[in-house]
Design a protein around this motif. Structure first.
Motif, PDB file in Angstrom:
ATOM      1  N   THR A   1      29.107  70.746  62.626  1.00  0.00           N
ATOM      2  CA  THR A   1      28.164  70.932  63.716  1.00  0.00           C
ATOM      3  C   THR A   1      26.774  70.435  63.313  1.00  0.00           C
ATOM      4  O   THR A   1      26.396  70.470  62.145  1.00  0.00           O
TER       5      THR A   1
ATOM      6  N   PHE B   1      35.518  67.309  66.025  1.00  0.00           N
ATOM      7  CA  PHE B   1      34.804  68.554  65.744  1.00  0.00           C
ATOM      8  C   PHE B   1      35.815  69.688  65.782  1.00  0.00           C
ATOM      9  O   PHE B   1      36.876  69.565  66.413  1.00  0.00           O
TER      10      PHE B   1
ATOM     11  N   SER C   1      31.903  73.454  69.075  1.00  0.00           N
ATOM     12  CA  SER C   1      30.850  72.712  69.751  1.00  0.00           C
ATOM     13  C   SER C   1      29.926  72.103  68.707  1.00  0.00           C
ATOM     14  O   SER C   1      29.502  72.794  67.771  1.00  0.00           O
ATOM     15  N   PRO C   2      29.574  70.825  68.841  1.00  0.00           N
ATOM     16  CA  PRO C   2      28.680  70.210  67.861  1.00  0.00           C
ATOM     17  C   PRO C   2      27.269  70.780  67.903  1.00  0.00           C
ATOM     18  O   PRO C   2      26.477  70.538  66.992  1.00  0.00           O
TER      19      PRO C   2
END
Length: 278
Positions: free
Chosen positions: A69, A32, A35-36
């Motif tokens: 995300t 990633f 933050s996903p």
């Protein structure tokens, strides 16, 4: 030898992701760039890119891929959410370019009641707003079909591209085995695998399948439930993965596992894929 790896953390820096992948025995990898479960894209500068590229080259590791995300929803009828989604994807695509990562994948999203045709058309409209960097290919991921998500069928994925101003020069497809199984595509026999490959080729073109996610499924065929299991340990089973990873249509594609983080772990799954491919 198959090119296989796992999703790894970027904690401590993108070059640390390479070290983690090496420890798992992977030769490709996924990360990633934020933050996903948030909208913020990590600030990536040229020094980050240089460190990552140097580490990956040192260990002859790649091609890498960035996963978008989970909040992204290009199919939504809500314009404010669509704007956030497009802005986020553009930022993540630009981060890929800075890092030298050639692939970016995301889930098309859900129409939330607007209807499948509208959802697919919305995805196409939002794809048209993107400026895909020349050194990055954006990949649409097939979905399990749960709820109002779009992208369950190969035809829907192709329509998203066809109805947009983008072309397959900039866009491709990433196939997820758990999602395929949940959507009703049965490749657990040699005949079934050939039928799957033919369906992909007819709707999308095999040449546009550029990356693979290898995940078994905790649920039966056609369940539309997206819950991953360790490779060979779920409803797809070892036979299904044997057919999938050794078929001439996909054997040379980069593959990453996104399996449960429990006692088996990613290293076990990476080795399992290699053993099935022998």
């Amino acid at each position: 030898m198959v090119t296989v790896g796992a999703h790894v953390s970027i904690s401590g820096g993108f070059d640390e992701a390479v070290a983690r992948q090496r420890d798992l025995g992977g030769t490709v990898g996924q990360v990633f760039v934020g933050s996903p479960r948030g909208w913020a894209v990590k600030d990536v500068d040229e020094s980050d890119g240089a460190a990552f590229r140097e580490a990956a080259a040192e260990h002859d590791m790649g091609p890498w891929i960035v996963h978008g995300t989970y909040l992204i929803n290009f199919a939504t009828p809500k314009e404010d959410l669509a704007e956030k989604s497009v802005r986020c994807v553009q930022g993540e695509l630009d981060a890929c370019s800075t890092l030298g990562i050639p692939y970016y994948v995301f889930h098309p999203g859900a129409h939330t009641g607007a209807g499948e045709e509208t959802g697919v058309a919305n995805v196409a409209d939002r794809l048209s707003e993107l400026d895909v960097p020349d050194d990055v290919t954006l990949l649409l991921e097939n979905t399990a079909g749960k709820g109002t998500t779009v992208g369950k069928t190969f035809e829907q994925l192709d329509d998203m591209v066809a109805q947009s101003t983008q072309t397959y020069d900039d866009i491709g497809v990433c196939l997820d085995t758990c999602h395929l199984h949940a959507a009703g595509y049965d490749f657990r026999t040699a005949e079934g695998m050939d039928e799957l490959v033919a369906a992909v080729d007819e709707a999308i073109g095999l040449e546009h399948v550029e990356y693979l996610h290898l995940n078994d499924s905790k649920h039966p065929l056609g369940s539309e439930k997206d819950e991953h299991e360790h490779v060979g340990e779920g409803e797809i089973g070892e036979g299904g993965f044997d057919h999938f990873v050794t078929h001439e249509a996909f054997a040379d594609r980069p593959m990453v596992v996104e399996t449960p983080a429990d006692e088996n772990g990613y290293a076990w799954n990476v080795e399992k894929v290699r053993s099935l491919a022998e």
